[in-house]
Design a protein around this motif. Structure first.
Motif, short mmCIF file in Angstrom:
data_model
loop_
_atom_site.label_atom_id
_atom_site.label_comp_id
_atom_site.label_asym_id
_atom_site.label_seq_id
_atom_site.Cartn_x
_atom_site.Cartn_y
_atom_site.Cartn_z
N GLY A 207 0.81 -1.21 0.00
CA GLY A 207 0.00 0.00 0.00
C GLY A 207 0.85 1.26 0.00
O GLY A 207 0.53 2.23 -0.70
N VAL A 208 1.91 1.26 0.78
CA VAL A 208 2.81 2.41 0.83
C VAL A 208 3.45 2.65 -0.54
O VAL A 208 3.52 3.78 -1.03
N THR A 214 1.71 6.68 -6.94
CA THR A 214 0.59 7.46 -7.45
C THR A 214 0.73 8.95 -7.17
O THR A 214 0.48 9.78 -8.05
N TYR A 215 1.17 9.30 -5.95
CA TYR A 215 1.11 10.71 -5.54
C TYR A 215 2.46 11.37 -5.26
O TYR A 215 2.59 12.59 -5.40
N SER A 309 -15.84 17.08 -11.83
CA SER A 309 -16.21 16.72 -10.46
C SER A 309 -15.24 15.70 -9.88
O SER A 309 -15.22 15.48 -8.66
N ILE A 310 -14.44 15.05 -10.74
CA ILE A 310 -13.48 14.06 -10.27
C ILE A 310 -12.28 14.72 -9.61
O ILE A 310 -11.72 14.23 -8.62
N PHE A 311 -11.86 15.88 -10.15
CA PHE A 311 -10.62 16.51 -9.66
C PHE A 311 -10.67 16.92 -8.20
O PHE A 311 -9.66 16.79 -7.50
N PRO A 312 -11.79 17.42 -7.67
CA PRO A 312 -11.82 17.70 -6.23
C PRO A 312 -11.58 16.47 -5.38
O PRO A 312 -10.97 16.56 -4.31
N ALA A 313 -12.09 15.32 -5.86
CA ALA A 313 -11.85 14.08 -5.11
C ALA A 313 -10.36 13.73 -5.11
O ALA A 313 -9.80 13.33 -4.09
N LEU A 314 -9.71 13.90 -6.27
CA LEU A 314 -8.27 13.68 -6.34
C LEU A 314 -7.51 14.66 -5.45
O LEU A 314 -6.53 14.31 -4.81
N ARG A 315 -7.98 15.90 -5.43
CA ARG A 315 -7.34 16.91 -4.60
C ARG A 315 -7.40 16.53 -3.12
O ARG A 315 -6.42 16.71 -2.39
N ASN A 316 -8.52 16.00 -2.70
CA ASN A 316 -8.65 15.58 -1.30
C ASN A 316 -7.72 14.41 -0.99
O ASN A 316 -7.18 14.31 0.12
N SER A 322 0.56 15.77 0.44
CA SER A 322 1.19 17.03 0.05
C SER A 322 1.83 17.71 1.27
O SER A 322 2.81 18.43 1.15
N PHE A 323 1.25 17.46 2.47
CA PHE A 323 1.76 18.02 3.73
C PHE A 323 1.73 19.55 3.73
O PHE A 323 2.51 20.19 4.44
N HIS A 324 0.86 20.13 2.91
CA HIS A 324 0.72 21.59 2.86
C HIS A 324 -0.45 21.99 3.74
O HIS A 324 -1.61 21.88 3.33
#
Length: 352
Positions: A207-208, A214-215, A309-316, A322-324
């Motif tokens: 998972g890690v 992915t991110y 509408s998908i991009f906000p889910a990716l943003r979350n 991101s640690f921002h």
């Protein structure tokens, strides 16, 4: 006079800024071009002299490296001084005074106004590429450590020597040997059970690795804490591996460590200042998320709304890695270096 051990330098970004601020670097380019031509001519002339041509090539490489480092230092000094002088950059450590009445919110607000920051403080390198690789054999290394630990406690090596000795003296069919073998096997079983208990499940590592792929693939973060009184106030920089002065990043990490015990400086462009209340930010996707189909909407508009509408889910999802978040400040780093002060200068200041 201070010396600088430059660890990281984004030359292209620095050159672009100096060109905008001073209209500079034209002279350096002309000189570099001319000298390169001279060196090429020398190589052509000395091709008949095999050994001289070989040594000449080595000499040229070393000289080029030296000139690059000199240019890095000169460019960094010019850029840093000019940005501060013209009011584009703020030296956090030199301008922000910390007292018992200091407010984190007020300090954060003042610092975040500056387009560029120079900050010195305690640091930590977070190499996610290294973390990714370490998950592949983490359990093997953990098992080795536990094996060494229990081998020392239970004297397994000594039990094995005793078992071999008994076998030679009494034979495999003797009761003495069978008892010793049972004791040895029981110890081996105990070690194996404890090693298995200590190991982490493989699904966790999978998972890690999936999350990193992915991110945060290849990310190398530098966290800087300028004020010990406010450890939560950090400046975060994402470093490009190609911009390290030393090509061997492992060598740098061996010298300074992932959490250096010497303070480092960062000069960078402020790219993100997360607010305390994120609801105050303008939402680019508000018009597309959780909206029902309106009368007269075309198929093109419906598909556009569905995709957006998908991009906000990716943003979350990205927020997890991101640690921002407030009160941190994110910068695009131009340079990372260690400021080295002379003991003679320190002594002179104290005497005066």
């Amino acid at each position: 006079m201070n010396l600088r051990d430059i660890l990281y330098f984004d030359f292209d970004k620095a050159a672009s800024l100096v060109s905008q601020l001073e209209g500079g670097l034209a002279k350096q380019r002309a000189e570099t071009s001319e000298e390169t031509q001279d060196e090429k001519n020398i190589r052509k002339y000395e091709l008949l002299k095999v050994f001289k041509s070989e040594f000449g090539g080595i000499h040229t490489d070393k000289k080029a490296v030296l000139e690059t480092k000199v240019l890095h230092h000169d460019l960094l000094v010019r850029l840093e001084e000019t940005l501060i002088e013209l009011g584009f950059a703020t030296d956090i450590n030199g301008t922000v005074a910390i007292s018992q009445n200091s407010s984190l919110e007020a300090m954060h607000a003042d610092i975040s106004k500056s387009p560029y920051l120079k900050v010195e403080g305690w640091c930590a390198f977070e190499d996610f590429e290294k973390l990714y690789e370490s998950t592949k054999n983490f359990n093997d290394l953990l098992g080795f450590i536990k094996r060494c630990e229990f081998n020392s406690i239970l004297n397994i090596d000594q039990l094995k020597l005793q078992l071999d000795s008994i076998e030679e003296e009494s034979g495999k069919n003797s009761k003495r040997f069978k008892d010793a073998r049972a004791e040895f096997k029981q110890s081996e079983k105990l070690v194996a059970e404890n090693i298995d208990k200590a190991k982490l499940p493989e699904w966790l590592f999978e998972g890690v690795r999936e999350w990193i792929d992915t991110y945060i693939d290849g990310r190398l973060n530098l966290r800087v804490c300028p004020f010990e009184e406010f450890p939560e106030m950090e400046v975060i920089a994402n470093l490009k591996r190609a911009c390290f002065i030393d090509d061997d990043l492992k060598h740098l990490m061996y010298g300074y460590g992932s959490e250096p015990n010497r303070k480092l400086c960062v000069l960078g462009l402020v790219t993100s200042v997360p607010p305390k209340d994120e609801t105050t930010l303008f939402d680019m996707y508000e018009a597309y998320v959780d909206k029902e189909e309106v009368d007269g909407e075309t198929e093109v508009e419906t598909i556009e709304r569905a995709f957006r509408s998908i991009f906000p889910a990716l943003r979350n999802m990205e927020k997890f890695t991101s640690f921002h978040r407030y009160p941190r400040i994110v910068v695009h780093p131009i340079a990372v270096y260690r400021n080295i002060q002379s003991e003679y200068n320190n002594a002179s200041k104290s005497d005066s």
